[in-house]
Design a protein around this motif. Structure first.
Motif, short mmCIF file in Angstrom:
data_model
loop_
_atom_site.label_atom_id
_atom_site.label_comp_id
_atom_site.label_asym_id
_atom_site.label_seq_id
_atom_site.Cartn_x
_atom_site.Cartn_y
_atom_site.Cartn_z
N LYS A 163 94.96 81.64 -53.93
CA LYS A 163 93.81 81.31 -54.77
C LYS A 163 93.53 82.43 -55.78
N ARG A 164 93.56 83.66 -55.32
CA ARG A 164 93.27 84.82 -56.18
C ARG A 164 94.29 84.92 -57.32
N ALA A 165 95.57 84.73 -56.98
CA ALA A 165 96.64 84.78 -57.99
C ALA A 165 96.50 83.61 -58.96
N ARG A 166 96.11 82.44 -58.44
CA ARG A 166 95.89 81.27 -59.31
C ARG A 166 94.75 81.54 -60.30
N GLN A 167 93.70 82.21 -59.81
CA GLN A 167 92.57 82.53 -60.69
C GLN A 167 93.03 83.42 -61.84
N PHE A 168 93.89 84.41 -61.52
CA PHE A 168 94.38 85.28 -62.59
C PHE A 168 95.31 84.51 -63.52
N GLN A 169 96.11 83.60 -62.97
CA GLN A 169 96.98 82.76 -63.80
C GLN A 169 96.14 81.98 -64.81
N GLU A 170 95.00 81.49 -64.37
CA GLU A 170 94.09 80.76 -65.25
C GLU A 170 93.53 81.69 -66.33
N THR A 171 93.23 82.94 -65.98
CA THR A 171 92.75 83.93 -66.96
C THR A 171 93.80 84.12 -68.06
N LEU A 172 95.06 84.22 -67.66
CA LEU A 172 96.14 84.36 -68.65
C LEU A 172 96.18 83.15 -69.57
N ARG A 173 96.09 81.97 -68.97
CA ARG A 173 96.14 80.72 -69.75
C ARG A 173 94.97 80.66 -70.74
N GLU A 174 93.76 81.03 -70.27
CA GLU A 174 92.57 81.01 -71.13
C GLU A 174 92.72 81.92 -72.33
N ARG A 175 93.50 82.98 -72.15
CA ARG A 175 93.73 83.93 -73.25
C ARG A 175 94.91 83.54 -74.12
N GLY A 176 95.48 82.36 -73.84
CA GLY A 176 96.60 81.88 -74.64
C GLY A 176 97.91 82.59 -74.34
N LEU A 177 98.00 83.20 -73.17
CA LEU A 177 99.21 83.93 -72.79
C LEU A 177 100.08 83.07 -71.87
N ASP A 178 101.27 82.79 -72.32
CA ASP A 178 102.20 81.96 -71.55
C ASP A 178 103.02 82.86 -70.61
N LEU A 179 102.33 83.42 -69.64
CA LEU A 179 102.95 84.33 -68.68
C LEU A 179 102.74 83.76 -67.29
N THR A 180 103.68 84.01 -66.40
CA THR A 180 103.65 83.38 -65.08
C THR A 180 103.44 84.39 -63.96
N VAL A 181 102.46 84.10 -63.12
CA VAL A 181 102.19 84.91 -61.94
C VAL A 181 103.14 84.47 -60.83
N VAL A 182 103.76 85.44 -60.18
CA VAL A 182 104.60 85.15 -59.02
C VAL A 182 104.11 85.98 -57.85
N GLU A 183 104.22 85.40 -56.67
CA GLU A 183 103.87 86.15 -55.47
C GLU A 183 105.16 86.46 -54.72
N LEU A 184 105.24 87.69 -54.28
CA LEU A 184 106.44 88.18 -53.62
C LEU A 184 106.21 88.32 -52.13
N PRO A 185 107.27 88.19 -51.34
CA PRO A 185 107.11 88.31 -49.89
C PRO A 185 106.75 89.74 -49.46
N ASP A 186 107.18 90.72 -50.25
CA ASP A 186 106.89 92.10 -49.92
C ASP A 186 105.75 92.61 -50.79
N SER A 187 105.03 93.56 -50.27
CA SER A 187 103.90 94.14 -51.01
C SER A 187 104.39 94.86 -52.25
N THR A 188 103.60 94.79 -53.29
CA THR A 188 103.87 95.55 -54.50
C THR A 188 102.72 96.55 -54.71
N ARG A 189 102.12 96.94 -53.61
CA ARG A 189 100.95 97.84 -53.67
C ARG A 189 101.29 99.18 -54.34
N THR A 190 102.50 99.70 -54.10
CA THR A 190 102.89 100.96 -54.74
C THR A 190 103.95 100.67 -55.80
#
Length: 157
Positions: free
Chosen positions: A5-32
């Motif tokens: 849900k959180r990643a989808r919300q950010f995907q919507e933010t990108l869309r609202e700004r007219g940015l055709d960029l895609t959010v992907v979720e990875l199995p491993d953390s990208t914290r660092t």
């Protein structure tokens, strides 16, 4: 592929700004930056770290977008801004950006903040940044500065 849900919300933010960029979720953390570069198969320098600081006088938020291997020197940031800054705690970060540490994207925040961009990020024609969770990222083709709101390019160390 479904994303949280959180990643989808950010995907919507990108869309609202007219940015055709895609959010992907990875199995491993990208914290660092190390984790993210390893998982994405890119250079550590291509990872955008979103670090939030706080103006020590006014309490205003300052975000620094730093290249993965770079350590942000608060004294250098203070010099760039003409005022001192300190690290922000997790509650402050969540309140001003709307996101928890480890998943803070470079744009689409709850509050206006001063935005500084590490000049080393401009060495790359493709960077990766957090997209709302420690597992969600999005690829930024071209220069990161092309998708950002008002910002200043600076040396961070």
């Amino acid at each position: 592929m479904t994303i949280s849900k959180r990643a989808r919300q950010f995907q919507e933010t990108l869309r609202e700004r007219g940015l055709d960029l895609t959010v992907v979720e990875l199995p491993d953390s990208t914290r660092t930056a190390d984790d993210a570069a390893r998982t994405l198969g890119c250079e550590k320098g291509q990872i955008v770290k979103s670090l939030v600081f706080k103006d020590t006088v006014t309490g205003a938020p300052v975000m620094v977008l730093a290249s993965g291997p770079n350590r942000v020197d608060e004294k250098v940031v203070a010099q760039q801004l003409g005022r001192t800054v300190g690290k922000a705690d997790a509650d402050f970060v969540k309140r001003v950006t709307g996101y928890s540490i480890g998943g803070v994207p470079p744009l689409g925040h709850k509050e206006e903040l001063t935005l500084l961009v590490d000049r080393d990020l401009l060495d790359f024609d493709e960077t990766w940044a957090a997209a709302g969770t420690p597992h969600a990222v999005f690829k930024i083709p071209g220069k990161i500065t092309e998708i950002l709101p008002e910002h200043q390019v600076v040396a961070v160390n």
